[in-house]
Design a protein around this motif. Structure first.
Motif, PDB file in Angstrom:
ATOM      1  N   LEU A 195      -2.307   4.309   7.218  1.00 16.35           N
ATOM      2  CA  LEU A 195      -1.583   4.977   6.149  1.00 16.35           C
ATOM      3  C   LEU A 195      -2.459   6.016   5.467  1.00 16.35           C
ATOM      4  O   LEU A 195      -3.633   5.758   5.162  1.00 16.35           O
ATOM      5  CB  LEU A 195      -1.113   3.966   5.105  1.00 16.35           C
ATOM      6  N   ASP A 196      -1.887   7.176   5.240  1.00 18.02           N
ATOM      7  CA  ASP A 196      -2.525   8.222   4.462  1.00 18.02           C
ATOM      8  C   ASP A 196      -3.941   8.506   4.978  1.00 18.02           C
ATOM      9  O   ASP A 196      -4.118   8.789   6.145  1.00 18.02           O
ATOM     10  CB  ASP A 196      -2.504   7.848   2.976  1.00 18.02           C
ATOM     11  N   SER A 202       3.815   8.551   1.014  1.00 14.22           N
ATOM     12  CA  SER A 202       2.879   8.004   2.002  1.00 14.22           C
ATOM     13  C   SER A 202       3.270   8.433   3.409  1.00 14.22           C
ATOM     14  O   SER A 202       4.460   8.537   3.748  1.00 14.22           O
ATOM     15  CB  SER A 202       2.842   6.477   1.919  1.00 14.22           C
ATOM     16  N   ALA A 215       0.813  -1.218   0.000  1.00 19.22           N
ATOM     17  CA  ALA A 215       0.000   0.000   0.000  1.00 19.22           C
ATOM     18  C   ALA A 215       0.848   1.270   0.000  1.00 19.22           C
ATOM     19  O   ALA A 215       0.304   2.368  -0.195  1.00 19.22           O
ATOM     20  CB  ALA A 215      -0.930   0.002   1.210  1.00 19.22           C
ATOM     21  N   LEU A 216       2.145   1.155   0.223  1.00 19.95           N
ATOM     22  CA  LEU A 216       3.004   2.340   0.260  1.00 19.95           C
ATOM     23  C   LEU A 216       3.079   2.991  -1.118  1.00 19.95           C
ATOM     24  O   LEU A 216       3.221   2.325  -2.140  1.00 19.95           O
ATOM     25  CB  LEU A 216       4.406   1.969   0.732  1.00 19.95           C
ATOM     26  N   ARG A 217       2.994   4.316  -1.112  1.00 18.15           N
ATOM     27  CA  ARG A 217       3.153   5.103  -2.315  1.00 18.15           C
ATOM     28  C   ARG A 217       4.194   6.201  -2.051  1.00 18.15           C
ATOM     29  O   ARG A 217       4.444   6.535  -0.900  1.00 18.15           O
ATOM     30  CB  ARG A 217       1.816   5.747  -2.706  1.00 18.15           C
ATOM     31  N   GLN A 268      -6.523   6.311   4.968  1.00 12.37           N
ATOM     32  CA  GLN A 268      -7.256   5.060   5.099  1.00 12.37           C
ATOM     33  C   GLN A 268      -7.485   4.692   6.568  1.00 12.37           C
ATOM     34  O   GLN A 268      -7.224   3.575   6.993  1.00 12.37           O
ATOM     35  CB  GLN A 268      -6.519   3.937   4.380  1.00 12.37           C
TER      36      GLN A 268
END
Length: 358
Positions: A202-203, A183, A178-180, A205
């Motif tokens: 994360l972020d 992030s 899920a890392l971008r 979410q």
């Protein structure tokens, strides 16, 4: 006694391992013998005969629940009272001055909980996570010793940001995917009666966030998000001494009780601990320093709460040791008390319940 970890309740062993023979454990540098006394109740004594300092754990337990010193046969009950001194005409009132040092112990949730001091009066009972007490849940248990100070192990259990790196192919795999670029992990803490609740996401979410609970002083409960299932991982980091920590991992679940494939979960848990162990054992200094002595960021919020608690409440703590030869034992001790021992004076400072926020 129990320097740096005094006057707290901690699990020290899996209850099922304590049978008819005494069991030696080392907790925060103190040698302790566990055995089943009268009626099969768990008992704990400092593992030292007051006569010549021999390890009582090398002896045996009689049918009456008394442990016998292997050197001269002195016998002590679960409250530490000296019940027999062979080959010597010592009347009961004088035997009362030759007690062993008893420690409070409880058998709860499949674990043996020890109070790190000779007297738990005014300190309450162990806080046992409800997942360990729920009869609906099956469990698997794994124990492992790490070569590190317990505080580093405990901080690791409260730390979310390491998951996609240390556990990139196991429990951190989904988070890593899920890392971008750019992030951001958010970590939120809230005080609870037993310690702290920690949530991370994360972020944006937040609804998919992960939750764990810190159970003061050295426990963690991680709730795994599986729809319609109850799966929890409990980890306790119990100090053996300044350089070693006993890791107790208990997984509870409400599914797969009779599925032989569930045995694979124990192997999976062992792998997770080994991944953590390799990293944590490399930390220097081995004991967590004051917060200002290491660089921290916002995602360290939970570990900083723990670190302040440790330095404020436990580091430098110690329990007074009763003076050998001046302990008094009752001739007929009532059940459920620390009979046979006049506890040393309690430390004046009581543990505060409040937790500083990061």
């Amino acid at each position: 006694m129990f320097e740096g970890f005094a006057r707290v309740w901690t699990p020290v062993e899996i209850a099922g391992r304590l049978g008819s023979k005494p069991l030696a454990v080392r907790v925060a540098g103190e040698d302790v013998v566990l055995f089943r006394g009268a009626g099969g109740r768990a008992a704990a004594l400092v593992d030292r005969c007051p006569h010549r300092g021999v390890a009582l754990s090398l002896g045996r337990v009689g049918q009456d629940g008394c442990i016998e010193c292997p050197f001269h046969g002195w016998r002590f009950d679960g409250a530490g009272a000296c019940r027999e001194i062979p080959l010597s005409d010592v009347p009961p009132e004088k035997r009362g001055r030759h007690a062993a040092t008893a420690l409070p112990v409880r058998e709860l949730g499949g674990l043996l909980w020890l109070f790190t001091g000779p007297d738990a009066e005014g300190e309450g009972e162990p806080h046992v996570p409800d997942g360990l007490l729920d009869p609906r849940l099956s469990r698997s248990v794994h124990a492992q010793d790490w070569s590190t100070h317990w505080t580093r192990a405990m901080e690791n259990m409260l730390d979310f940001p390491h998951l996609p790196f240390v556990h990139r192919s196991t429990i951190g795999r989904d988070m890593r995917r899920a890392l971008r670029p750019g992030s951001v992990m958010h970590v939120d803490t809230a005080e609870t009666p037993s310690g702290m609740q920690v949530r991370a996401w994360l972020d944006d979410q937040e609804q998919k966030g992960v939750r764990l609970d810190w159970v003061r002083p050295n426990g963690m409960v991680l709730r795994i998000n599986i729809p319609g299932r109850d799966l929890r991982i409990h980890v306790f980091c119990t100090p053996i001494d300044a350089a070693r920590t006993r890791m107790l991992l208990i997984t509870t679940r409400d599914f797969g009780r009779y599925n032989p494939l569930m045995r694979l979960s124990a192997l999976f848990n062992r792998r997770i601990l080994l991944e953590d162990r390799a990293v944590v054992e490399s930390s220097r200094p081995a004991e967590v320093p004051e917060a200002h002595e290491e660089v921290s960021v916002a995602t360290d919020r939970a570990t900083l709460v723990f670190r302040r608690y440790y330095h404020r409440e436990l580091r430098g703590s110690r329990a007074d040791r009763p003076s050998t030869g001046h302990l008094q034992a009752a001739s007929a001790p009532p059940a459920g008390r620390l009979d046979g021992v006049v506890p040393a004076a309690s430390l004046a400072r009581r543990k505060k319940d409040a937790i500083d926020t990061a």
